[in-house]
Design a protein around this motif. Sequence first.
Motif, PDB file in Angstrom:
ATOM      1  N   GLN A 286       0.813  -1.245   0.176  1.00 30.39           N
ATOM      2  CA  GLN A 286      -0.148  -0.099   0.201  1.00 30.39           C
ATOM      3  C   GLN A 286       0.847   1.360   0.057  1.00 30.39           C
ATOM      4  N   TYR A 287       0.485   2.379  -0.749  1.00 33.75           N
ATOM      5  CA  TYR A 287       1.097   3.718  -0.446  1.00 33.75           C
ATOM      6  C   TYR A 287       0.190   4.675  -0.076  1.00 33.75           C
ATOM      7  N   ILE A 288       0.896   5.370   0.947  1.00 31.07           N
ATOM      8  CA  ILE A 288      -0.018   6.483   1.490  1.00 31.07           C
ATOM      9  C   ILE A 288       0.841   7.877   0.984  1.00 31.07           C
ATOM     10  N   GLY A 289       0.382   8.730   0.408  1.00 28.55           N
ATOM     11  CA  GLY A 289       0.662   9.687  -0.285  1.00 28.55           C
ATOM     12  C   GLY A 289       1.205  10.841   0.483  1.00 28.55           C
ATOM     13  N   ALA A 290       1.778  11.882   0.002  1.00 28.71           N
ATOM     14  CA  ALA A 290       2.751  13.133   0.636  1.00 28.71           C
ATOM     15  C   ALA A 290       1.474  13.737   1.658  1.00 28.71           C
ATOM     16  N   ALA A 292      -1.524  12.646   2.402  1.00 29.22           N
ATOM     17  CA  ALA A 292      -2.609  11.699   2.872  1.00 29.22           C
ATOM     18  C   ALA A 292      -2.760  11.831   4.441  1.00 29.22           C
ATOM     19  N   HIS A 293      -3.812  11.303   4.958  1.00 31.27           N
ATOM     20  CA  HIS A 293      -4.042  11.211   6.220  1.00 31.27           C
ATOM     21  C   HIS A 293      -4.644   9.764   6.626  1.00 31.27           C
ATOM     22  N   VAL A 304      -3.880   2.721  -2.500  1.00 29.75           N
ATOM     23  CA  VAL A 304      -3.360   3.816  -2.616  1.00 29.75           C
ATOM     24  C   VAL A 304      -4.284   4.812  -2.059  1.00 29.75           C
TER      25      VAL A 304
ATOM     26  N   SER B 291       4.805   6.998   1.813  1.00 31.39           N
ATOM     27  CA  SER B 291       5.371   5.766   2.424  1.00 31.39           C
ATOM     28  C   SER B 291       4.837   4.547   1.642  1.00 31.39           C
ATOM     29  N   ILE B 293       3.823   0.783   2.345  1.00 30.59           N
ATOM     30  CA  ILE B 293       3.696   0.017   3.657  1.00 30.59           C
ATOM     31  C   ILE B 293       3.307  -1.351   3.141  1.00 30.59           C
TER      32      ILE B 293
END
Lengths: 376, 370
Positions: A286-290, A292-293, A304, B291, B293
């Motif tokens: 999984q990618y959590i963006g710049a 994102a929260h 994503v 990131s 994860i």
Amino acid sequence: MRANSMVAMILAGGRGTRLFELTKKVAKPAVHFGGKYRIIDFPLSNCANSSISTVGVLTQYESVLLNSYVAKDHNWGLDTNDGGVFVLTPRERDQANFQVYLGTADAITQNIDFLDSVDPEYVLILSGDHIYKMNYDKMLTYHKEKKADATIAVLEVPLKEASRFGIMNCDAEDVIVEFEEKPKKPKSNLASMGIYIFSYQTLRKYLLQDLKNEKSNHDFGKDIIPAYLNDKKKLVAYRFKGYWKDVGTIDSLWEANMDLLNANSELDLGDATWKIYTEDVNSLPQYIGADAHVENSYVTQGSVVLGDVKNSVLGTNCTVEERAKVIDSVIMPGATVGEGAKVTRCIIADDVVVPAGAVLGSADSENILLVAKESE
Amino acid sequence: MRALGIINFEDDTANIEGLGEFRPVPAIAFLGRYRVIDFILSNMTNSGISNVHVYCKEKPRNLFDHLGDGTLYNINSKRGKLRILFGEKSFSSPVYNHDIANFILNMQYIEEDPNPYVIVAPSYFVYSLDFNPVMKAHIDSKADVTVLYKATTEAKSRFLGCDVLMLDKEKKVTEFAKNRGNYKSRNVSLEAYVMTKKLFIELVEKAAKTSSLYWFKDILAESVGTLDIRGYGVKGYVSCLNSLPEYYRTSMELRDRDESVSLVKPEWPIYTHTNDSCPTRYTETADVTDSLIANGCVIEGKVEGSVISRNVTIRKGAEVKDSIILPGAYIGEKAKLDHVIVDKYAIVHHVKKLEGTDEDPVYVKRRDRI
């Protein structure tokens, strides 16, 4: 003891009409749960973890996806030499009229030839639409200790909710003296979980008798259990403690997903000693963006997140676009929440695209909103 | 495709400090849920190569555990075969434990393979490539050997120590040289070669006779005058994991979704050994940005610009910035990491800040407690 002394038969034919569009094209056991799983992963993994090697899966309603899904028995480690997952659908047979499964018991009766070929001592009857972790081997030990003809797993439920369940009235030794289906005035709070262990040869006799009874519903709860009680057979209750949920409605499916967010929940899918197995996917992590929260949420591989996610469960390969908000919701695999959209107290069905800027659901809604594709 | 895949091991110029001490480079955990070898092996199986040899210099256990019998990599268990091969004898000195010695020791398995061609490639170059057009170009060119290369303009800072190709107008290799970082633009060899199996065996035997210290790349370099060796340019992302800073840089580049989706596509999956981890749980105090994860983590703290592998715990108050955390590691409350690589199952309780740089990331050892 031979590995096949107990065979599991998972009843997976139900539609689950109260799940509406989620079960329009797939049977309820194939509905997604907890981000990466399908409901039937739970009984299948429990079987594998309980050292059961032969599992029959009885399917009927919209079974194409479910049949091919469970047939990949290596996903649950059930591809052993002496076992496997056997997909059992209603079929044409010699000297019998073709007939769909008329009830839970009839589904087993129609497959007596399969059971005879495996020749088990015990048969474990399971439902394909419950979320729980349970060691069936312990239940079998109990069944043998009690020298029972049948053992029924029961859960203590709050008495005021007991009228929603099949209730077992027991003596002091937990021997079942009476069974009441959804009683108006429940005498006990021991609810049947739809999990039965039968000594096979006795069950076989009762099933064949039931087949001849034209008044029968061919159902375990309505017909077979009462027939056992009538004949003073020994039925015992096996008290199960732990998480168990029938996710039969949109609200209860949502609630069970939300239970995964609670660190103190009895349903711990991170327990390495009792893993729940499922189909492998080959997507990226999984990618959590710049910008994102992600807060108090359960997110899985391939997702994503570029927007905000709070108190929610995100399935495999979901996308939450920039400035989108996902709150108190369940997003099923492959779905996308478009840029700036806001989703609150919703279940977004698989592969649905929520258009940019859309506002779905609300924080004070009484029920959870199901967002699915238009029926074709 | 009628080729035997041979996954070779890297020579001693590749040295991933720390991480490489515990397992061979192909078995190093990479990009959250992969091992380094997954990329080349998936390239081969996605290209339709169903017989693959994986040569292993030492410590084969990691590779046996990870690769299994190859079914996870989509190799048909009846029609195909994955073999993990290593020198089943003790070498009198580590310098004799090179690829040629391992090929000679396992020659019967190469000889008995029915495929007329071989594709030889190491695992420490990361890229996504269909070998079918390469094979077609090789056959059409009538060359003896085709070598994959990447034309780079970053040769001063990347691919240091790698082979580079000098090419004429017909893309014929006139010389193999080394990238010493003196030039900006170079054609970097991916050490991936296509040739007939017959020629491969001849070259291996010739190398063994010429010098007991020769690697396959040495005999190839020596054959430039006698063989027709052609270059085949690879487009798209290529990186070489030949040092700890390069491992760090590659991980950070591929953290970027645009870069990583060019490598891992639905129609070109990168397979790996999965672990049945549950999804990752972000608590109310989690603060995660930019990131990558993996599953099975519990994240309570702050994570920024990092790559987090499966089953990692990051406690409340911890700050993880521009770092790589490998599987099963535990980052305790108040730990502060900046440019740090934490190896598997390490436990970091240390309150004082650990701080590295792009060129010199801090490495925390496997199962270490600090």
